[in-house]
Design an enzyme around this catalytic site. Structure first.
Site, PDB file in Angstrom:
ATOM      1  N   CYS A   1      -3.897   6.340   0.636  1.00 20.36           N
ATOM      2  CA  CYS A   1      -3.432   4.633  -0.097  1.00 20.36           C
ATOM      3  C   CYS A   1      -3.284   4.898  -1.560  1.00 20.36           C
ATOM      4  O   CYS A   1      -2.680   3.837  -2.181  1.00 20.36           O
ATOM      5  CB  CYS A   1      -4.666   3.674   0.368  1.00 20.36           C
ATOM      6  SG  CYS A   1      -4.903   3.529   2.010  1.00 20.36           S
TER       7      CYS A   1
ATOM      8  N   TYR B   1      -1.976  -9.941  15.931  1.00 22.38           N
ATOM      9  CA  TYR B   1      -0.703  -9.530  16.550  1.00 22.38           C
ATOM     10  C   TYR B   1      -0.567 -10.301  17.883  1.00 22.38           C
ATOM     11  O   TYR B   1       0.300 -10.154  18.650  1.00 22.38           O
ATOM     12  CB  TYR B   1      -0.771  -7.805  17.180  1.00 22.38           C
ATOM     13  CG  TYR B   1      -1.050  -7.126  15.821  1.00 22.38           C
ATOM     14  CD1 TYR B   1      -0.170  -6.786  15.114  1.00 22.38           C
ATOM     15  CD2 TYR B   1      -2.309  -6.521  15.462  1.00 22.38           C
ATOM     16  CE1 TYR B   1      -0.366  -5.820  13.893  1.00 22.38           C
ATOM     17  CE2 TYR B   1      -2.627  -5.795  14.376  1.00 22.38           C
ATOM     18  CZ  TYR B   1      -1.710  -5.382  13.485  1.00 22.38           C
ATOM     19  OH  TYR B   1      -1.901  -4.513  12.662  1.00 22.38           O
TER      20      TYR B   1
ATOM     21  N   ARG C   1      -3.021   2.904  12.817  1.00 22.09           N
ATOM     22  CA  ARG C   1      -2.514   4.175  11.912  1.00 22.09           C
ATOM     23  C   ARG C   1      -1.571   4.963  12.982  1.00 22.09           C
ATOM     24  O   ARG C   1      -0.944   5.776  12.431  1.00 22.09           O
ATOM     25  CB  ARG C   1      -3.750   5.015  11.540  1.00 22.09           C
ATOM     26  CG  ARG C   1      -4.419   4.143  10.289  1.00 22.09           C
ATOM     27  CD  ARG C   1      -5.773   4.919  10.088  1.00 22.09           C
ATOM     28  NE  ARG C   1      -6.483   4.094   9.187  1.00 22.09           N
ATOM     29  CZ  ARG C   1      -7.539   4.361   8.738  1.00 22.09           C
ATOM     30  NH1 ARG C   1      -8.212   5.729   8.856  1.00 22.09           N
ATOM     31  NH2 ARG C   1      -8.499   3.741   7.932  1.00 22.09           N
TER      32      ARG C   1
ATOM     33  N   LYS D   1     -11.312  -8.258   6.512  1.00 21.70           N
ATOM     34  CA  LYS D   1     -10.869  -7.445   7.343  1.00 21.70           C
ATOM     35  C   LYS D   1     -11.891  -6.174   7.800  1.00 21.70           C
ATOM     36  O   LYS D   1     -12.245  -5.645   6.975  1.00 21.70           O
ATOM     37  CB  LYS D   1      -9.552  -6.827   6.996  1.00 21.70           C
ATOM     38  CG  LYS D   1      -8.780  -5.838   7.609  1.00 21.70           C
ATOM     39  CD  LYS D   1      -7.474  -5.035   6.967  1.00 21.70           C
ATOM     40  CE  LYS D   1      -6.874  -4.374   7.760  1.00 21.70           C
ATOM     41  NZ  LYS D   1      -6.113  -3.335   7.172  1.00 21.70           N
TER      42      LYS D   1
ATOM     43  N   ARG E   1     -11.041   7.300   4.142  1.00 21.82           N
ATOM     44  CA  ARG E   1     -10.844   6.244   3.312  1.00 21.82           C
ATOM     45  C   ARG E   1     -12.374   5.928   2.533  1.00 21.82           C
ATOM     46  O   ARG E   1     -12.022   4.645   2.069  1.00 21.82           O
ATOM     47  CB  ARG E   1     -10.293   5.149   3.845  1.00 21.82           C
ATOM     48  CG  ARG E   1      -8.826   5.413   4.458  1.00 21.82           C
ATOM     49  CD  ARG E   1      -7.817   4.230   4.181  1.00 21.82           C
ATOM     50  NE  ARG E   1      -6.502   4.520   5.190  1.00 21.82           N
ATOM     51  CZ  ARG E   1      -5.634   5.378   5.189  1.00 21.82           C
ATOM     52  NH1 ARG E   1      -5.534   6.219   4.132  1.00 21.82           N
ATOM     53  NH2 ARG E   1      -4.676   5.094   6.100  1.00 21.82           N
TER      54      ARG E   1
ATOM     55  N   CYS F   1      -0.224   4.265   2.121  1.00 23.70           N
ATOM     56  CA  CYS F   1      -0.594   5.110   2.862  1.00 23.70           C
ATOM     57  C   CYS F   1       0.565   5.491   3.867  1.00 23.70           C
ATOM     58  O   CYS F   1       0.704   6.435   4.353  1.00 23.70           O
ATOM     59  CB  CYS F   1      -1.751   4.752   3.676  1.00 23.70           C
ATOM     60  SG  CYS F   1      -1.730   3.129   4.321  1.00 23.70           S
TER      61      CYS F   1
ATOM     62  N   SER G   1      -5.774  -4.163  14.618  1.00 23.16           N
ATOM     63  CA  SER G   1      -5.292  -3.284  15.820  1.00 23.16           C
ATOM     64  C   SER G   1      -6.496  -3.235  16.824  1.00 23.16           C
ATOM     65  O   SER G   1      -6.217  -3.249  17.976  1.00 23.16           O
ATOM     66  CB  SER G   1      -4.649  -2.283  15.176  1.00 23.16           C
ATOM     67  OG  SER G   1      -5.420  -1.482  14.600  1.00 23.16           O
TER      68      SER G   1
ATOM     69  N   CYS H   1       0.866  -1.248  -0.090  1.00 27.03           N
ATOM     70  CA  CYS H   1      -0.099   0.009  -0.131  1.00 27.03           C
ATOM     71  C   CYS H   1       0.831   1.321  -0.018  1.00 27.03           C
ATOM     72  O   CYS H   1       2.039   1.194   0.179  1.00 27.03           O
ATOM     73  CB  CYS H   1      -0.654  -0.025   1.295  1.00 27.03           C
ATOM     74  SG  CYS H   1      -2.108   1.054   0.795  1.00 27.03           S
TER      75      CYS H   1
ATOM     76  N   LYS I   1     -12.337  -5.470   2.531  1.00 27.87           N
ATOM     77  CA  LYS I   1     -11.906  -4.615   3.475  1.00 27.87           C
ATOM     78  C   LYS I   1     -12.569  -3.601   3.829  1.00 27.87           C
ATOM     79  O   LYS I   1     -12.990  -2.538   3.016  1.00 27.87           O
ATOM     80  CB  LYS I   1     -10.434  -4.185   2.966  1.00 27.87           C
ATOM     81  CG  LYS I   1      -9.647  -3.042   3.782  1.00 27.87           C
ATOM     82  CD  LYS I   1      -8.358  -2.615   3.399  1.00 27.87           C
ATOM     83  CE  LYS I   1      -7.711  -1.776   4.493  1.00 27.87           C
ATOM     84  NZ  LYS I   1      -6.397  -1.268   4.354  1.00 27.87           N
TER      85      LYS I   1
HETATM   86  C1  PBG Z   1      -2.862   0.007   5.080  1.00 28.54           C
HETATM   87  C2  PBG Z   1      -3.205  -0.884   6.139  1.00 28.54           C
HETATM   88  C3  PBG Z   1      -3.824  -0.699   7.273  1.00 28.54           C
HETATM   89  C4  PBG Z   1      -3.853  -1.648   8.023  1.00 28.54           C
HETATM   90  C5  PBG Z   1      -3.419  -2.723   7.212  1.00 28.54           C
HETATM   91  N1  PBG Z   1      -2.940  -2.188   6.118  1.00 28.54           N
HETATM   92  C6  PBG Z   1      -4.523   0.691   7.611  1.00 28.54           C
HETATM   93  C7  PBG Z   1      -5.700   1.412   6.714  1.00 28.54           C
HETATM   94  O1  PBG Z   1      -6.141   0.556   5.811  1.00 28.54           O
HETATM   95  O2  PBG Z   1      -5.961   2.231   7.183  1.00 28.54           O
HETATM   96  C8  PBG Z   1      -4.827  -1.948   9.178  1.00 28.54           C
HETATM   97  C9  PBG Z   1      -4.146  -2.885  10.244  1.00 28.54           C
HETATM   98  C10 PBG Z   1      -4.691  -2.832  11.480  1.00 28.54           C
HETATM   99  O3  PBG Z   1      -5.707  -1.832  11.935  1.00 28.54           O
HETATM  100  O4  PBG Z   1      -4.245  -3.758  12.366  1.00 28.54           O
HETATM  101  N2  PBG Z   1      -3.814   0.320   4.196  1.00 28.54           N
HETATM  102 ZN    ZN Z   2      -3.244   2.053   2.852  1.00 24.66          ZN
END
Ligand code: PBG
Ligand code: ZN
Length: 330
Positions: free
Chosen positions: A131, A318, A210, A253, A222, A123, A279, A121, A200
């Site tokens: 992104c 994690y 983030r 996700k 986003r 971002c 997360s 990605c 996603k």
């Molecule tokens: C990048 C990405 C993100 C996550 C994984 N890859 C953040 C987003 O899309 O804002 C989130 C992972 C997490 O919250 O553990 N695009």
């Molecule tokens: Zn991203």
């Protein structure tokens, strides 16, 4: 005469309960995530307050951390990078000597058998935190789809050249799987699989990540590329599109709040499904346990068994390291 169902017969002892278990959780089902920072400092390790137990790591600290995990049986990991500097086009994402490219080379050299996956990605690498590419002067965060594809494909290819075992695009641009597949095949990486973050959602559960990856959008959000949590059919169309473009594994996700999507995708399509316990899901369990309000280990296991029960083959969480260290999975 018996007139009712006696479910308790098969729950009487630990042995019969164990014998009856249908859903398993093995080390091979789990992927650990690491956040690696591009820095001059050796031994850089910075705790992430909203992700207790997780640190930003410099390359040497990453190696140290992975060493311990591999000793406990870690089989697969995903890498996320924080570059030393950001720009509007996210150059650090596809730099031959970018932080992820360096990390992959280092880990694969030391542990050729370790399955190393890269998050693809822009971002973390763009100054605006989106992104993909924005039009000049844009302040709304409307990412340009087609111009972004080339950069996403270039990023995936640079990870492949560094030695990644699998790439995982998380950008949510339309057509990215096709673009990545063509770029990989064009350089002889026909056997390198793509795990697509296909389903996603635009989720508030990504907040702690983030913070950790310093990738919060500077303006806008986003929602023009990630999906609306209130939609089911959009997720099914994304999965279908990515499968037809050549995705090998489809990811859902977040995981816990979207178990229904794991069920739907795994029942409808004959592809392995992965789920990402993000997360925010992690942080909620940690914070609640820190207050003494739940049994942490039990809730972690239950959350992951639930994700497996829904139909996920693989889980990115994690908690992986801790489960291995405590021998809660083998
Ligand atoms: C990048 C990405 C993100 C996550 C994984 N890859 C953040 C987003 O899309 O804002 C989130 C992972 C997490 O919250 O553990 N695009
Ligand atoms: Zn991203």
């Amino acid at each position: 005469m018996q007139t009712f169902y006696r479910g308790r017969r098969l729950r009487r002892t630990p042995t019969i309960r164990n014998m009856m278990e249908e859903v398993t959780l093995r080390a091979a089902d789990l992927m650990m995530g690491y956040i690696v920072v591009e820095t001059e400092d050796r031994n850089f390790r910075k705790p992430i307050p909203s992700l207790p137990g997780m640190d930003q790591l410099s390359l040497d600290q990453l190696e140290l951390q992975v060493e311990k995990a591999v000793d406990c049986g870690l089989q697969s990991l995903m890498l996320f990078g924080v570059p030393a500097s950001k720009d509007p086009v996210g150059s650090g994402a596809y730099a031959e000597n970018g932080i992820i490219q360096q990390a992959v080379r280092r880990l694969k050299k030391r542990w050729p058998q370790l399955w190393v996956v890269t998050d693809v990605c822009l971002c973390e690498y763009t100054s605006h935190g989106h992104c993909g590419l924005l039009a000049q002067g844009d302040t709304t965060g409307r990412v340009l789809n087609d111009p972004t594809l080339e950069l996403i494909a270039r990023t995936a290819l640079s990870h492949a050249r560094a030695g990644a075992d699998m790439v995982a695009p998380s950008d949510m641009m339309d057509g990215r799987i096709q673009a990545i597949r063509a770029a990989l095949d064009g350089e002889g990486y026909e056997e390198l699989p793509i795990m697509s973050y296909a389903v996603k959602y635009a989720s508030a559960y990504y907040g702690p990540f983030r913070d950790a990856a310093e990738s919060c959008p500077q303006f806008g959000d986003r929602r023009t590329y990630q999906m609306d949590p209130a939609l089911v059919s959009d997720g099914m169309r994304e999965a279908a599109a990515d499968i037809s473009e050549g995705a090998d594994i489809i990811m859902v996700k977040p995981a816990g709040p979207y178990l229904d999507m794991i069920v739907r995708v795994s029942e409808r399509y004959d592809v392995p499904v992965a789920a990402y316990q993000v997360s925010g899901e992690y942080a909620m369990i940690r914070a609640t346990a820190a207050n003494g309000w739940i049994n942490e280990e039990a809730v972690i296991m239950e959350s992951l068994i639930g994700i497996r029960r829904a139909g996920a083959k693989l889980i990115m969480t994690y908690f992986t390291e801790e489960l291995l260290r405590k021998k809660l999975v083998q």
